[in-house]
Design a protein around this motif. Structure first.
Motif, PDB file in Angstrom:
ATOM      1  N   ALA A  49       0.884  -1.080  -0.013  1.00 63.84           N
ATOM      2  CA  ALA A  49      -0.099   0.096  -0.198  1.00 63.84           C
ATOM      3  C   ALA A  49       0.906   1.395   0.071  1.00 63.84           C
ATOM      4  CB  ALA A  49      -0.903  -0.020   1.082  1.00 63.84           C
ATOM      5  N   ASN A 114      -4.608  -4.161  -1.658  1.00 57.99           N
ATOM      6  CA  ASN A 114      -5.777  -3.483  -2.173  1.00 57.99           C
ATOM      7  C   ASN A 114      -6.324  -4.025  -3.457  1.00 57.99           C
ATOM      8  OD1 ASN A 114      -5.665  -0.647  -0.553  1.00 57.99           O
ATOM      9  ND2 ASN A 114      -3.713  -1.244  -0.981  1.00 57.99           N
ATOM     10  N   GLY A 117      -5.488  -0.028  -5.935  1.00 59.44           N
ATOM     11  CA  GLY A 117      -4.807   0.937  -4.998  1.00 59.44           C
ATOM     12  C   GLY A 117      -3.302   1.267  -5.378  1.00 59.44           C
ATOM     13  N   ASP A 143      -8.349  -4.813   1.161  1.00 58.00           N
ATOM     14  CA  ASP A 143      -8.874  -3.410   1.136  1.00 58.00           C
ATOM     15  C   ASP A 143      -9.566  -3.143   0.037  1.00 58.00           C
ATOM     16  OD1 ASP A 143      -9.558  -0.667   1.477  1.00 58.00           O
ATOM     17  OD2 ASP A 143      -7.648  -0.145   2.252  1.00 58.00           O
ATOM     18  N   ASN A 144     -10.997  -3.179   0.144  1.00 54.32           N
ATOM     19  CA  ASN A 144     -11.826  -3.176  -0.981  1.00 54.32           C
ATOM     20  C   ASN A 144     -12.555  -1.654  -0.915  1.00 54.32           C
ATOM     21  OD1 ASN A 144     -12.754  -4.421  -3.317  1.00 54.32           O
ATOM     22  ND2 ASN A 144     -14.890  -4.941  -2.276  1.00 54.32           N
ATOM     23  N   GLU A 164     -13.965  -2.610   3.962  1.00 57.85           N
ATOM     24  CA  GLU A 164     -14.251  -1.531   2.803  1.00 57.85           C
ATOM     25  C   GLU A 164     -14.601  -0.150   3.833  1.00 57.85           C
ATOM     26  OE1 GLU A 164     -17.867  -0.321  -0.159  1.00 57.85           O
ATOM     27  OE2 GLU A 164     -17.355  -2.550   0.467  1.00 57.85           O
TER      28      GLU A 164
END
Length: 363
Positions: A49, A114, A117, A143-144, A164
């Motif tokens: 990320a 992600n 991302g 991580d949506n 989310e």
């Protein structure tokens, strides 16, 4: 826990192909993970990320955190090996279970990526990462937030946990930010095709221990108005997100053809390195976000300040197009989230800003 809240979480769970879902108050995904205490002091969290590095460093020490250099299987395996952490390969004999309670010593391994991302809006092959995570004994977290549960179903692709942030679901209207947590079913298929994913079961136990079981869930701690906003948002999410995604594509195609824009990153463009993967991972299009680079003569901060469509006063996830400085105001990278406003108006505003800042008239 109200009946309305329970039903709302079940609705969200069904939409995400989840065993169970919970809503918690938190600013973002890293804070949610830290708030729940999912990653203990002797656990290892491997993250890709690079557009959110500061947030992860804020909530996790370097003793538990390792950054992968890419979103590929190879990068996550390299980062896991480089950490020299005993979690690699799964729980060992004599070690605490993934589902053990507070106070137990853990040697657990988590991978986090992600669905859309990082700088350049990269899209990982979630199926391949899920398969590799099972081999490595890692719980795969996705991580949506950018794609939303409408635009991607990480749990259906093999992930164990999906987070989310609900800004987009609520159209930016919540009084306080909240994050949804969903966990995969541990048993899938029927008959000879039935398969049990032990890591998914351990992920459920880990979350249920902190948040409550499928029928005994955490109180959301919001008033009725916010619950209504979430409910109404879920009812209108598909229609709104389709507009966000369609408008993002229009803006990305305009920017990609602009002679003053050095680089545009949007998974829907054939020039994007993950275009083929995105077509398999994402649904209904390629997401609501566009990253683009400005010429060296102008910084992100001054461009956003002078662009009438910058959207800085508006909430994240709302109806208005919104831009932010991806790498700080002094750098040259912009992230744009397309809104429900007319993309032709946005393109016109961007064109005027490009002429003013990137190709000023001669004195």
């Amino acid at each position: 826990m109200t009946q309305a809240n329970t039903e709302l979480e079940r609705e969200f769970s069904a939409a995400g192909c989840a065993r169970a879902s919970w809503f918690v108050r938190a600013q973002n995904v890293p804070q949610t993970i830290a708030k729940l205490g999912l990653v203990g002091p002797s656990d290892r969290l491997v993250v890709r990320a690079n557009d959110f590095t500061a947030a992860y460093l804020r909530f996790f020490g370097t003793g538990t955190l390792t950054f992968a250099k890419d979103q590929t299987v190879e990068a996550f395996m390299d980062a896991t090996r480089a950490s020299n952490h005993p979690a690699a390969g799964g729980p060992k004999e004599g070690h605490a279970s993934y589902a053990d309670g507070a106070g137990a010593r853990f040697d657990r391994l988590f991978w986090l990526v992600n669905s859309i991302g990082c700088r350049g809006l990269r899209v990982p092959d979630i199926r391949a990462l899920a398969a590799a995570a099972r081999e490595a004994g890692a719980i795969l977290i996705v991580d949506n937030t950018v794609a939303s549960s409408w635009g991607c179903k990480p749990l259906a692709l093999g992930a164990h946990i999906a987070f989310e942030a609900l800004d987009r679901v609520a159209s930016g209207a919540l009084a306080a930010k909240a994050v949804a947590i969903s966990v995969a079913r541990s048993v899938t298929g029927r008959g000879r095709k039935q398969r049990t994913d032990e890591l998914a079961h351990q992920a459920y136990c880990l979350l249920a221990q902190r948040l409550g079981g499928e029928r005994s869930q955490l109180v959301f701690n919001v008033d009725g108005a916010d619950l209504n906003i979430i409910e109404n948002g879920l009812n209108t999410l598909a229609a709104r997100m389709q507009q966000h995604v369609d408008h993002a594509r229009v803006i990305a195609e305009y920017l990609s053809a602009h002679p003053l824009v050095p680089r545009v990153c949007y998974p829907g463009l054939t020039s994007h390195p993950d275009h083929a993967i995105a077509a398999q991972v994402l649904q209904h299009g390629f997401g609501p976000a566009v990253d683009f680079e400005l010429p060296d003569s102008v910084t992100a901060g001054e461009f956003i300040e002078g662009c009438t469509c910058s959207g800085r006063p508006y909430p994240a996830g709302g109806a208005h197009t919104r831009m932010s400085a991806l790498c700080g105001d002094e750098a040259h990278f912009i992230r744009l989230f397309a809104g429900l406003d007319d993309p032709i108006d946005i393109v016109d505003s961007l064109e005027q800003a490009m002429r003013l800042y990137c190709n000023p008239p001669h004195a």
